[in-house]
Design a protein around this motif. Sequence first.
Motif, PDB file in Angstrom:
ATOM      1  N   TYR A   1       4.166   7.533  -1.570  1.00  0.00           N
ATOM      2  CA  TYR A   1       4.890   6.853  -0.897  1.00  0.00           C
ATOM      3  C   TYR A   1       4.570   5.254  -2.220  1.00  0.00           C
ATOM      4  O   TYR A   1       3.295   5.410  -2.600  1.00  0.00           O
ATOM      5  CB  TYR A   1       4.592   6.262   0.683  1.00  0.00           C
ATOM      6  CG  TYR A   1       3.423   6.011   0.964  1.00  0.00           C
ATOM      7  CD1 TYR A   1       1.997   6.654   0.746  1.00  0.00           C
ATOM      8  CD2 TYR A   1       2.991   4.332   0.171  1.00  0.00           C
ATOM      9  CE1 TYR A   1       0.895   6.164   0.695  1.00  0.00           C
ATOM     10  CE2 TYR A   1       0.874   3.927   0.838  1.00  0.00           C
ATOM     11  CZ  TYR A   1       0.600   4.536   1.110  1.00  0.00           C
ATOM     12  OH  TYR A   1      -1.131   4.642   0.942  1.00  0.00           O
ATOM     13  N   LEU A   2       5.437   4.544  -1.914  1.00  0.00           N
ATOM     14  CA  LEU A   2       4.783   3.258  -2.664  1.00  0.00           C
ATOM     15  C   LEU A   2       5.090   2.116  -1.961  1.00  0.00           C
ATOM     16  O   LEU A   2       5.679   1.927  -0.235  1.00  0.00           O
ATOM     17  CB  LEU A   2       6.336   2.628  -3.353  1.00  0.00           C
ATOM     18  CG  LEU A   2       6.380   4.190  -4.806  1.00  0.00           C
ATOM     19  CD1 LEU A   2       7.587   3.289  -5.521  1.00  0.00           C
ATOM     20  CD2 LEU A   2       5.421   4.298  -5.813  1.00  0.00           C
TER      21      LEU A   2
ATOM     22  N   ALA B   1       1.341   2.662   5.870  1.00  0.00           N
ATOM     23  CA  ALA B   1       0.643   3.052   5.425  1.00  0.00           C
ATOM     24  C   ALA B   1      -0.399   3.389   5.645  1.00  0.00           C
ATOM     25  O   ALA B   1      -1.008   5.353   6.338  1.00  0.00           O
ATOM     26  CB  ALA B   1       0.547   2.571   4.288  1.00  0.00           C
ATOM     27  N   VAL B   2      -1.084   2.744   6.773  1.00  0.00           N
ATOM     28  CA  VAL B   2      -2.663   3.143   7.291  1.00  0.00           C
ATOM     29  C   VAL B   2      -2.200   4.419   7.860  1.00  0.00           C
ATOM     30  O   VAL B   2      -3.719   5.315   8.678  1.00  0.00           O
ATOM     31  CB  VAL B   2      -3.276   1.914   7.887  1.00  0.00           C
ATOM     32  CG1 VAL B   2      -4.118   1.637   9.136  1.00  0.00           C
ATOM     33  CG2 VAL B   2      -3.701   0.956   7.175  1.00  0.00           C
ATOM     34  N   GLY B   3      -1.612   4.041   9.393  1.00  0.00           N
ATOM     35  CA  GLY B   3      -1.144   4.790  10.369  1.00  0.00           C
ATOM     36  C   GLY B   3      -1.296   6.545   9.750  1.00  0.00           C
ATOM     37  O   GLY B   3      -1.471   7.434  10.278  1.00  0.00           O
TER      38      GLY B   3
ATOM     39  N   ILE C   1      -5.688  -1.229   1.120  1.00  0.00           N
ATOM     40  CA  ILE C   1      -6.235  -1.779  -0.692  1.00  0.00           C
ATOM     41  C   ILE C   1      -5.135  -2.274  -0.997  1.00  0.00           C
ATOM     42  O   ILE C   1      -4.865  -3.354  -2.235  1.00  0.00           O
ATOM     43  CB  ILE C   1      -7.029  -0.646  -1.684  1.00  0.00           C
ATOM     44  CG1 ILE C   1      -7.620  -2.087  -2.563  1.00  0.00           C
ATOM     45  CG2 ILE C   1      -6.427   0.404  -2.032  1.00  0.00           C
ATOM     46  CD1 ILE C   1      -9.201  -2.195  -2.863  1.00  0.00           C
ATOM     47  N   TYR C   2      -3.957  -1.330  -1.413  1.00  0.00           N
ATOM     48  CA  TYR C   2      -2.552  -1.736  -1.394  1.00  0.00           C
ATOM     49  C   TYR C   2      -2.047  -2.709  -1.003  1.00  0.00           C
ATOM     50  O   TYR C   2      -0.800  -3.341  -2.311  1.00  0.00           O
ATOM     51  CB  TYR C   2      -1.601  -0.296  -1.281  1.00  0.00           C
ATOM     52  CG  TYR C   2      -2.292   1.421  -1.674  1.00  0.00           C
ATOM     53  CD1 TYR C   2      -2.543   1.615  -3.183  1.00  0.00           C
ATOM     54  CD2 TYR C   2      -2.188   2.240  -1.417  1.00  0.00           C
ATOM     55  CE1 TYR C   2      -3.185   2.625  -3.514  1.00  0.00           C
ATOM     56  CE2 TYR C   2      -2.430   3.215  -1.066  1.00  0.00           C
ATOM     57  CZ  TYR C   2      -3.414   3.804  -2.185  1.00  0.00           C
ATOM     58  OH  TYR C   2      -3.476   4.592  -2.748  1.00  0.00           O
ATOM     59  N   TYR C   3      -2.387  -3.642  -0.497  1.00  0.00           N
ATOM     60  CA  TYR C   3      -1.869  -4.462   0.110  1.00  0.00           C
ATOM     61  C   TYR C   3      -2.237  -6.134   0.594  1.00  0.00           C
ATOM     62  O   TYR C   3      -2.501  -6.959   0.691  1.00  0.00           O
ATOM     63  CB  TYR C   3      -1.094  -4.155   1.438  1.00  0.00           C
ATOM     64  CG  TYR C   3      -0.047  -2.904   1.600  1.00  0.00           C
ATOM     65  CD1 TYR C   3       1.302  -3.231   1.838  1.00  0.00           C
ATOM     66  CD2 TYR C   3      -1.667  -1.948   1.403  1.00  0.00           C
ATOM     67  CE1 TYR C   3       1.915  -2.406   1.944  1.00  0.00           C
ATOM     68  CE2 TYR C   3      -0.554  -0.957   2.049  1.00  0.00           C
ATOM     69  CZ  TYR C   3       1.293  -0.749   1.806  1.00  0.00           C
ATOM     70  OH  TYR C   3       1.729   0.416   2.031  1.00  0.00           O
ATOM     71  N   SER C   4      -3.984  -6.153  -0.636  1.00  0.00           N
ATOM     72  CA  SER C   4      -4.532  -6.580  -0.698  1.00  0.00           C
ATOM     73  C   SER C   4      -4.636  -7.282  -2.283  1.00  0.00           C
ATOM     74  O   SER C   4      -4.387  -5.884  -3.135  1.00  0.00           O
ATOM     75  CB  SER C   4      -5.868  -6.638  -0.478  1.00  0.00           C
ATOM     76  OG  SER C   4      -6.069  -6.158  -1.220  1.00  0.00           O
TER      77      SER C   4
END
Length: 340
Positions: free
Chosen positions: A205-206, A288-290, A298-301
Amino acid sequence: MTVKIFMLGATGFIGGDLLACLEEQYPEYEITCLVRTQDKADIVRAVYPNVKVVLGDNESAEIVERETLNADIVFHSATSADDVPGTTSICKAAAKEKESGRPTYYIHVSGTGLLTYQADKGQPRHGKTYNDWEGLPDLVNFPAEAPHRNVDQIVLEAAKANPATLRTAIVCPPVIYGPGRGPINKRAMITPLTVASMIERGQGYLPTGDAAWHHVHVHDLSDLFIRLIRAAAEGGGRATWNQEGYYLAESERMGWPEYCKAALARVAEAGYISPNDEEVPVWDMQEAVGQVGGLAGIYYSTALGESIRARKLLGWEPKGKSVVHDMVDVIALEAKALGK
Ligand SMILES: NC(=O)c1ccc[n+]([C@@H]2O[C@H](COP(=O)([O-])OP(=O)(O)OC[C@H]3O[C@@H](n4cnc5c(N)ncnc54)[C@H](OP(=O)(O)O)[C@@H]3O)[C@@H](O)[C@H]2O)c1
């Protein structure tokens, strides 16, 4: 003078890679490693018969203090970014005056998770690109609740209180990639976990957004440590220490959507997922986390910090393969480990 180094974390990815470099470049150094278990101690001794191993962990205050007192240089990467007991023991012993009259050098590994700290709205730190030169005051003044800051503070305060006996350098790596060369853990974390998840699920996924981190190749990181260790062995060299001893260690900036897209393309090229881009879902953090677990966070930080200090003072020039090139090798290893 024989240089004596005490290492914590030599069985790990970062410390192991450094140990391999030290053994190759400076076999005359006397190295003592703190190792937690007998089986790992046996492996370290078998690979490096010259290295002395002591059994213990970060909470073995007496052992950590004794070995720190015996060393000229202490290197700590044993979960060091969050290790209060071990860091406290090192600082306590390293601050003591030695018979030789020389200070103890302490190289502490922190992490740029620090830079993900989001202050209140009046201080828009999140997304900012830090640096370790004119931006140094930001790095040494994060609020206590920022990630890793409590441990950075132990080191910085000990250095401030003991300038004659203790010289510290905090090295703050971003995401580390590349193959480790150490005796035990040779595996990085983010790229192996990213591609393993894609291979296992047969899809990827992206992430939404435009979050980004810096990255560094583990061989380049070891080269930075070696330059600091060499400076310490020379009585300080051109390195700066204590309140100015804070080194970011980046070689490449990547946005996470770009990173995930590159990983997907490489995993598809290797034949583990369908190469059809249109079928790739775009997920927000909750989704994503779910779906794949906490690490996806991390992909959102964002953690961006440019390393100017090591380049300017130590002549450090990262030379490792790029993050994307490294993915190809990692995919082969992870697929093999998954039995594919
Ligand atoms: N890897 C990265 O991308 C990255 C990036 C920035 C910062 N960092 C920071 O760097 C540090 C090390 O990372 P790494 O990738 O080398 O991790 P790693 O491969 O998991 O190695 C961790 C090391 O710490 C040792 N250790 C764990 N708990 C310990 C304890 N209670 N007492 C003594 N030793 C203990 C491990 O020993 P065993 O072999 O016995 O388990 C191993 O030697 C961490 O603090 C991490 O936050 C890592």
